[in-house]
Motif scaffolding. Structure first.
Motif, short mmCIF file in Angstrom:
data_model
loop_
_atom_site.label_atom_id
_atom_site.label_comp_id
_atom_site.label_asym_id
_atom_site.label_seq_id
_atom_site.Cartn_x
_atom_site.Cartn_y
_atom_site.Cartn_z
N VAL A 98 5.59 2.97 -4.90
CA VAL A 98 5.36 3.74 -4.25
C VAL A 98 6.37 3.68 -2.99
CG1 VAL A 98 3.51 5.48 -3.10
CG2 VAL A 98 3.12 4.31 -5.40
N VAL A 99 6.96 4.46 -2.49
CA VAL A 99 7.63 4.53 -1.29
C VAL A 99 6.46 5.22 -0.12
CG1 VAL A 99 9.65 4.74 -0.01
CG2 VAL A 99 9.52 4.16 -2.35
N PRO A 100 6.45 4.38 0.98
CA PRO A 100 5.48 5.45 2.16
C PRO A 100 6.60 6.41 2.69
CG PRO A 100 5.69 2.97 2.96
CD PRO A 100 6.37 3.48 0.40
N LEU A 101 6.04 7.34 3.23
CA LEU A 101 6.83 8.25 3.86
C LEU A 101 5.96 8.44 5.23
CD1 LEU A 101 7.73 10.98 2.04
CD2 LEU A 101 9.19 8.91 2.43
N PRO A 102 6.77 8.11 6.49
CA PRO A 102 8.27 7.81 6.57
C PRO A 102 8.16 6.09 6.16
CG PRO A 102 6.79 8.14 9.22
CD PRO A 102 5.99 8.34 7.73
N LEU A 103 9.17 6.04 5.60
CA LEU A 103 9.85 3.86 5.45
C LEU A 103 10.09 3.99 6.59
CD1 LEU A 103 9.85 2.27 3.53
CD2 LEU A 103 11.76 3.33 2.98
N THR A 104 9.47 3.05 7.20
CA THR A 104 9.74 1.66 8.05
C THR A 104 9.93 0.93 7.82
OG1 THR A 104 7.58 1.99 9.76
CG2 THR A 104 8.67 4.03 9.71
N ALA A 105 10.26 -0.58 8.56
CA ALA A 105 10.03 -1.63 8.25
C ALA A 105 8.38 -2.38 8.46
CB ALA A 105 10.19 -2.09 9.33
N LEU A 106 7.28 -1.67 9.15
CA LEU A 106 5.67 -1.48 9.08
C LEU A 106 5.06 -1.06 7.74
CD1 LEU A 106 3.65 -2.63 10.57
CD2 LEU A 106 3.39 -0.34 12.00
N THR A 107 5.46 0.45 7.64
CA THR A 107 4.91 0.84 6.65
C THR A 107 5.17 0.28 5.16
OG1 THR A 107 6.19 2.56 5.97
CG2 THR A 107 5.03 2.81 7.45
N GLY A 108 6.67 0.23 4.89
CA GLY A 108 7.64 -0.83 4.09
C GLY A 108 6.70 -2.59 3.65
N LEU A 109 6.88 -2.87 4.57
CA LEU A 109 5.78 -4.74 4.15
C LEU A 109 4.33 -4.22 4.13
CD1 LEU A 109 7.64 -6.02 7.21
CD2 LEU A 109 7.88 -6.47 5.13
N ARG A 110 4.15 -3.11 4.41
CA ARG A 110 2.55 -2.62 3.93
C ARG A 110 2.41 -2.22 2.43
NH1 ARG A 110 0.30 -0.26 9.69
NH2 ARG A 110 -0.61 -1.39 10.32
N GLN A 111 2.68 -1.53 1.84
CA GLN A 111 2.93 -0.90 0.72
C GLN A 111 3.93 -2.23 0.08
OE1 GLN A 111 1.89 1.46 -0.20
NE2 GLN A 111 2.33 1.20 -2.34
N ALA A 112 4.71 -3.02 0.01
CA ALA A 112 5.42 -4.39 -0.77
C ALA A 112 3.95 -5.29 -0.71
CB ALA A 112 6.02 -4.68 -0.05
N VAL A 113 3.17 -5.87 0.07
CA VAL A 113 1.48 -6.71 0.45
C VAL A 113 1.17 -6.14 -0.91
CG1 VAL A 113 0.19 -7.82 1.54
CG2 VAL A 113 2.97 -7.89 2.26
N SER A 114 1.33 -4.82 -0.41
CA SER A 114 -0.57 -4.45 -1.15
C SER A 114 -0.11 -4.02 -2.77
CB SER A 114 -0.56 -2.74 -1.28
OG SER A 114 -1.46 -2.14 -2.18
N GLU A 115 1.16 -3.60 -3.06
CA GLU A 115 1.94 -4.12 -4.68
C GLU A 115 1.53 -5.53 -4.98
OE1 GLU A 115 5.40 -1.57 -4.98
OE2 GLU A 115 4.51 0.02 -4.38
N TYR A 116 2.06 -6.79 -4.32
CA TYR A 116 1.91 -7.79 -4.74
C TYR A 116 0.75 -8.12 -5.54
CZ TYR A 116 3.17 -12.33 -4.88
OH TYR A 116 2.77 -14.50 -4.65
N THR A 117 -0.30 -8.16 -4.38
CA THR A 117 -1.76 -8.25 -4.45
C THR A 117 -2.01 -7.63 -6.08
OG1 THR A 117 -1.98 -8.54 -2.45
CG2 THR A 117 -3.62 -8.40 -3.28
N GLU A 118 -2.01 -5.82 -6.04
CA GLU A 118 -3.05 -5.67 -6.54
C GLU A 118 -2.02 -5.61 -8.14
OE1 GLU A 118 -1.72 -1.12 -5.57
OE2 GLU A 118 -3.61 -1.79 -3.78
#
Length: 289
Positions: A98-118
């Motif tokens: 899931v690509v967050p909008l807007p995609l920034t370094a901060l939002t992208g990293l949060r999503q990557a960690v969330s998916e990694y955990t889930e």
């Protein structure tokens, strides 16, 4: 080149001005009333400062630095923003579920960690990068994503930028004659594949006739012409990078994981001396002439 670990950037915009001087009438000539009048000073024009290198910033998550993306700092904030958006998309956006909008370094990293955990530490499990070139107003970066499913794998993408404008470059932005380079590249692929096939029987003792035939098929190899007859318009300039040594082009035959070890190397380096006849006059690589 400096590197520091930040979660956000505060680019600084620097402007440089040229001073315009009024010209006096030539000595020895009577100046007319209009000529003698002092010229109004022209408004100074903002100029883009010459940029040699970008400051590279590491932006990482808190999960042992598993996901790290590069961001740049430049005198021109708009140019830096363009580059940073492309870098985040290549480093994270291509592999997130899931690509967050807007995609920034901060939002992208949060999503990557969330998916990694889930996903129980499966799927997209890491992001890293390497700066390949950062000089003469050009930046070239390799961005690698680590993936874990039935087996571990990685995908590396490359991005090259003009620092003055923040523009993502293509090979045609650097060379006046891409047709000549493409022909030379095809010749290099033919030589590498021929050499690779000749060495396979001795390097892989388990290679039988059916498997060798399958490798040749995937390499589009023709024994009669000793050429790799690539499909369509291949090889195409999809993936490339600049290094201190030259321009590197990448061509992957797309072998499946079980046969990946039987694929030849994917990188093809063309020195700047080789590229000289094809460079654009007064182009971005003209300093290499």
């Amino acid at each position: 080149m400096r590197a520091m670990c930040l979660r956000w950037l505060l680019p600084v915009l620097l402007l440089s001005f040229n001073t315009v001087h009024a010209q006096r009438p030539a000595p020895g000539k009577a100046a007319t009333r209009r000529a003698a009048a002092r010229a109004k000073p022209a408004k100074p024009k903002a100029t883009v400062p010459a940029i040699s290198q970008a400051t590279i910033l590491n932006v990482g998550d808190t999960l042992d630095g598993r996901f790290v993306v590069p961001q740049v700092q430049l005198p021109d904030a708009a140019a830096a923003a363009r580059i940073n958006a492309e870098l985040v998309d290549a480093a994270l956006g291509e592999d997130l579920q899931v690509v967050p909008l807007p995609l920034t370094a901060l939002t992208g990293l949060r999503q990557a960690v969330s998916e990694y955990t889930e996903r129980d530490q499966k799927g997209f499990v890491g992001a890293r990068y390497e700066v390949l070139y950062n000089d003469h107003g050009l930046l070239s970066v390799a961005l690698t994503s680590d993936l874990l499913g039935a087996y571990a794998s990685s995908v590396t993408r490359h991005a090259t930028f003009e620092l003055r404008t923040g523009r993502l470059l293509e090979v045609r932005d650097l060379l006046a004659d891409t047709l000549a380079l493409r022909q030379r590249w095809q010749e290099s692929i033919n030589r590498r594949v021929a050499d690779h096939i000749s060495k396979l029987p001795t390097e892989y003792a388990q290679l039988d006739a059916p498997l060798l035939a399958e490798v040749k098929r995937r390499l589009h190899w023709n024994d009669s012409t000793l050429t790799s007859q690539l499909e369509g318009d291949d090889p195409r300039f999809y993936d490339f990078a600049l290094t201190p040594f030259g321009l590197t082009l990448y061509y992957d035959f797309g072998f499946p994981h079980v046969l990946e070890a039987l694929q030849p190397e994917t990188d093809y380096l063309f020195s700047y001396a080789t590229l000289t006849p094809w460079l654009k006059p007064r182009g971005l690589l003209d300093f290499k002439r």
